[in-house]
Write an enzyme that holds these catalytic residues in place. Structure first.
Site, PDB file in Angstrom:
ATOM      1  N   GLY A 114       5.294 -41.134 -62.926  1.00  0.00           N
ATOM      2  CA  GLY A 114       6.029 -40.732 -63.958  1.00  0.00           C
ATOM      3  C   GLY A 114       5.847 -38.896 -64.030  1.00  0.00           C
ATOM      4  CB  THR A 137       2.184 -37.617 -68.015  1.00  0.00           C
ATOM      5  OG1 THR A 137       3.151 -37.831 -68.703  1.00  0.00           O
ATOM      6  CG2 THR A 137       0.761 -36.960 -68.842  1.00  0.00           C
ATOM      7  CD  GLU A 159       3.150 -47.142 -63.225  1.00  0.00           C
ATOM      8  OE1 GLU A 159       3.594 -46.042 -63.125  1.00  0.00           O
ATOM      9  OE2 GLU A 159       3.623 -47.946 -63.949  1.00  0.00           O
ATOM     10  CE  LYS A 202       5.640 -40.537 -73.331  1.00  0.00           C
ATOM     11  NZ  LYS A 202       5.327 -40.773 -72.010  1.00  0.00           N
TER      12      LYS A 202
END
Ligand code: 5RP
Length: 235
Positions: A29, A31, A106, A124
């Site tokens: 992703g 981040t 993941e 989030k």
């Protein structure tokens, strides 16, 4: 603002949890990019020996591009720490993941880590799943089964499930494992642990983007420049 929040969360997690001689899971992703940058900086500055296990093609590229040591679960079947982003985090540290379609690898990498750390920006942070993240729960499926799995999902649990379509390519998103993704838009809050187990039992389902009782700590970068830490409640 959100980008800076991601960076703050990522740096806080890397600074707190990374130590010399660790095997580290690298999530996927936007981040995690900040976490890998900070990790590479610390490896250079402190001369750390760190082995990295990727959760996707993207993570593998990130590890290589940042000069870090790449390995795999064959050579390192147990990890010290895994760090990854999330699409949403509830107050019990249950997660929705898979916005980037990498949920299966993941979950495997996080599942074999002694400690799973999540990094995210303020958007989030939820009390209950679905409050912030409106795109549904990603579910990786074997391509030949996507129609019956879609029907089983809505029949058993309500809501609607959609085949995720690619951008800049005709047809569906194809995961790093050669599978499809269904985004299941649930219409009520469920008992997530039970639903997760039940969905996994549907023939054709590879993995769900529900990460239940896996995360130890979540670092949220906040709008005011602070980092909010949410830890697993003691049982
Ligand atoms: C990919 C993921 C990501 O970790 C999740 O989508 C968060 O991504 P970002 O850091 O870009 O917000 O689960 O499958």
């Amino acid at each position: 603002m959100a980008e800076e929040a991601k960076r703050l969360a990522a740096c806080a997690a890397v600074d707190k949890h990374v130590q010399n001689n660790q095997v580290l899971g690298i999530g996927s992703g936007s981040t995690i990019v900040h976490a890998v940058h900070r990790l590479a900086e610390r490896v250079r500055q402190e001369n750390l020996t760190i082995v990295c296990i990727p959760t996707s093609f993207q993570a593998r590229q990130l590890i290589l591009q940042n000069g870090l040591t790449l390995s795999d679960l064959d050579r390192h079947p147990e990890l010290d720490v895994a760090i990854d982003g999330a699409d949403e985090v509830d107050s019990d540290l249950n997660l929705i993941k898979g916005g980037g379609g990498c949920l299966t690898q993941e979950k495997i990498v996080a599942g074999y880590a002694k400690c799973f750390i999540v990094i995210a920006d303020y958007r989030k942070k939820s009390e209950s799943l679905g409050e912030q993240w409106k795109k549904g729960i990603p579910i990786e499926v074997i391509p030949m089964a996507y129609v019956p799995v879609t029907r089983a999902l809505t029949k058993n649990f309500g809501g609607a499930a959609e085949l995720r379509m690619a951008v800049s390519k005709a047809g569906p998103v194809v995961t790093d494992n050669g599978n499809f993704i269904l985004d299941w838009k649930f219409d009520k809050v469920h008992e997530w642990s039970e639903v997760n187990t039940a969905i996994k039992m549907i023939p054709g389902v590879v993995e769900t983007g529900l990460f239940i009782d896996m995360a130890e700590v979540v670092y949220f970068g906040m709008e005011d420049g602070s980092v909010s830490v949410r830890e697993k409640r003691p049982r």
